[in-house]
Scaffold this motif. Sequence first.
Motif, PDB file in Angstrom:
ATOM      1  N   VAL A 139       0.833  -1.206   0.000  1.00 35.14           N
ATOM      2  CA  VAL A 139       0.000   0.000   0.000  1.00 35.14           C
ATOM      3  C   VAL A 139       0.865   1.254   0.000  1.00 35.14           C
ATOM      4  O   VAL A 139       0.611   2.214  -0.746  1.00 35.14           O
ATOM      5  N   GLU A 140       1.908   1.265   0.819  1.00 38.18           N
ATOM      6  CA  GLU A 140       2.803   2.425   0.879  1.00 38.18           C
ATOM      7  C   GLU A 140       3.490   2.665  -0.461  1.00 38.18           C
ATOM      8  O   GLU A 140       3.585   3.795  -0.934  1.00 38.18           O
ATOM      9  N   THR A 141       3.963   1.589  -1.081  1.00 34.69           N
ATOM     10  CA  THR A 141       4.624   1.714  -2.383  1.00 34.69           C
ATOM     11  C   THR A 141       3.661   2.220  -3.450  1.00 34.69           C
ATOM     12  O   THR A 141       4.008   3.066  -4.283  1.00 34.69           O
ATOM     13  N   HIS A 142       2.426   1.710  -3.423  1.00 33.23           N
ATOM     14  CA  HIS A 142       1.434   2.108  -4.424  1.00 33.23           C
ATOM     15  C   HIS A 142       1.136   3.596  -4.349  1.00 33.23           C
ATOM     16  O   HIS A 142       1.161   4.300  -5.373  1.00 33.23           O
ATOM     17  N   PHE A 143       0.841   4.101  -3.136  1.00 36.48           N
ATOM     18  CA  PHE A 143       0.460   5.511  -3.017  1.00 36.48           C
ATOM     19  C   PHE A 143       1.663   6.438  -3.150  1.00 36.48           C
ATOM     20  O   PHE A 143       1.514   7.581  -3.606  1.00 36.48           O
ATOM     21  N   ALA A 144       2.847   5.981  -2.768  1.00 41.10           N
ATOM     22  CA  ALA A 144       4.050   6.799  -2.996  1.00 41.10           C
ATOM     23  C   ALA A 144       4.284   6.991  -4.488  1.00 41.10           C
ATOM     24  O   ALA A 144       4.629   8.092  -4.952  1.00 41.10           O
ATOM     25  N   LYS A 145       4.066   5.928  -5.251  1.00 39.61           N
ATOM     26  CA  LYS A 145       4.228   6.021  -6.706  1.00 39.61           C
ATOM     27  C   LYS A 145       3.109   6.841  -7.330  1.00 39.61           C
ATOM     28  O   LYS A 145       3.320   7.599  -8.282  1.00 39.61           O
ATOM     29  N   LEU A 146       1.888   6.718  -6.771  1.00 43.99           N
ATOM     30  CA  LEU A 146       0.739   7.431  -7.324  1.00 43.99           C
ATOM     31  C   LEU A 146       0.883   8.938  -7.164  1.00 43.99           C
ATOM     32  O   LEU A 146       0.520   9.707  -8.071  1.00 43.99           O
TER      33      LEU A 146
END
Length: 337
Positions: free
Chosen positions: A270-277
């Motif tokens: 989740v952290e990786t997804h929203f950091a990339k988003l």
Amino acid sequence: MSIISWNCRGIAAAPTISELYNLCKKVKPLIGYFRVWQPSFPKAKETLAGAYGSRFTWYSNPRNNFVTRERLDRVLVNWKWLSLHQNVVLKAAPAISLDHCALILETQPKLWIKKEFRFEAFWTEHEECKEVIRRSWQQHDGNRNCWNQFIRKRGRCIRELTEWSRRKFKRADKEIEKKKNEQLQIQKSDMTDRDKKREKELKNQINDLWKQEEKYWGQRSRLKWLKWGDKNTAFFHATTIQRRMRNRIDKLKDEARHWIQGEADIMRLVETHFAKLFTSEGDRNMEDCLKHIPMRVTSKMNDDLMAKIKDEEIKEAVFGMGSLKAPGPDGLNGLFF
């Protein structure tokens, strides 16, 4: 604790015995239930219909290159059992030697998570609550910054409310059982005048505890169409458990379409997804694009938006929100204000 339930025909066959041996060796179940039956549950009240690992629990033999797949097997529980095992997980093992999948029910241990502060609705029934809030909020701080003063007062108020609640209230369900037992002993006695007076006190205390318990679970059920006061504690409790199970995230699928399980791995995904988003890439100069967009916000409109916020506007916004809605993570809902 793990439980295996298997609708198995031909359990004495060598492939079935081998599959059962390997399954028990892997799962190490405390209870095993094996039966040849026709699934029919006319009196079932609750169903754990979701099964991880497979959407179906029965597969037919191929006929004309076509396989029929159905979900025939279920695990049935009542709310009393579900309230004791709220983190239960149902899994379906692959069908190998038989056409039915073995169901594996895992009652995971309850995860103790740090309890976040929440302004309880039943606190408002006591005058001491207002006094605790007033006393903690009226203490002066040396800091002249208004926002820092608000942060300190809010933190102090939360701490004092928590300490007051810990001293004043106990778990309603346990206190109810304790007082019921005391009342039963009094009713078995000779019922002196002192006992009659104590019995009346116990009845009033039990009624107050029932109201407290109903408000406690009613607040957590987040239902708007049903109000307190109709002795709906069991319904509120069941609704809260159902909502928690529905909102629980057991696994997520990553970009490679692989299932990710485990709390640490899910949090990392989740952290990786929203950091990339929310990370910008490429040219950030938007002037060439913005100059072709006509102006919609006039100078007067912009001055109104940038004007100083009035106390009346803040009061209208705060008093306009739901009584059990908290505008932030501090747990102070509309009832507090």
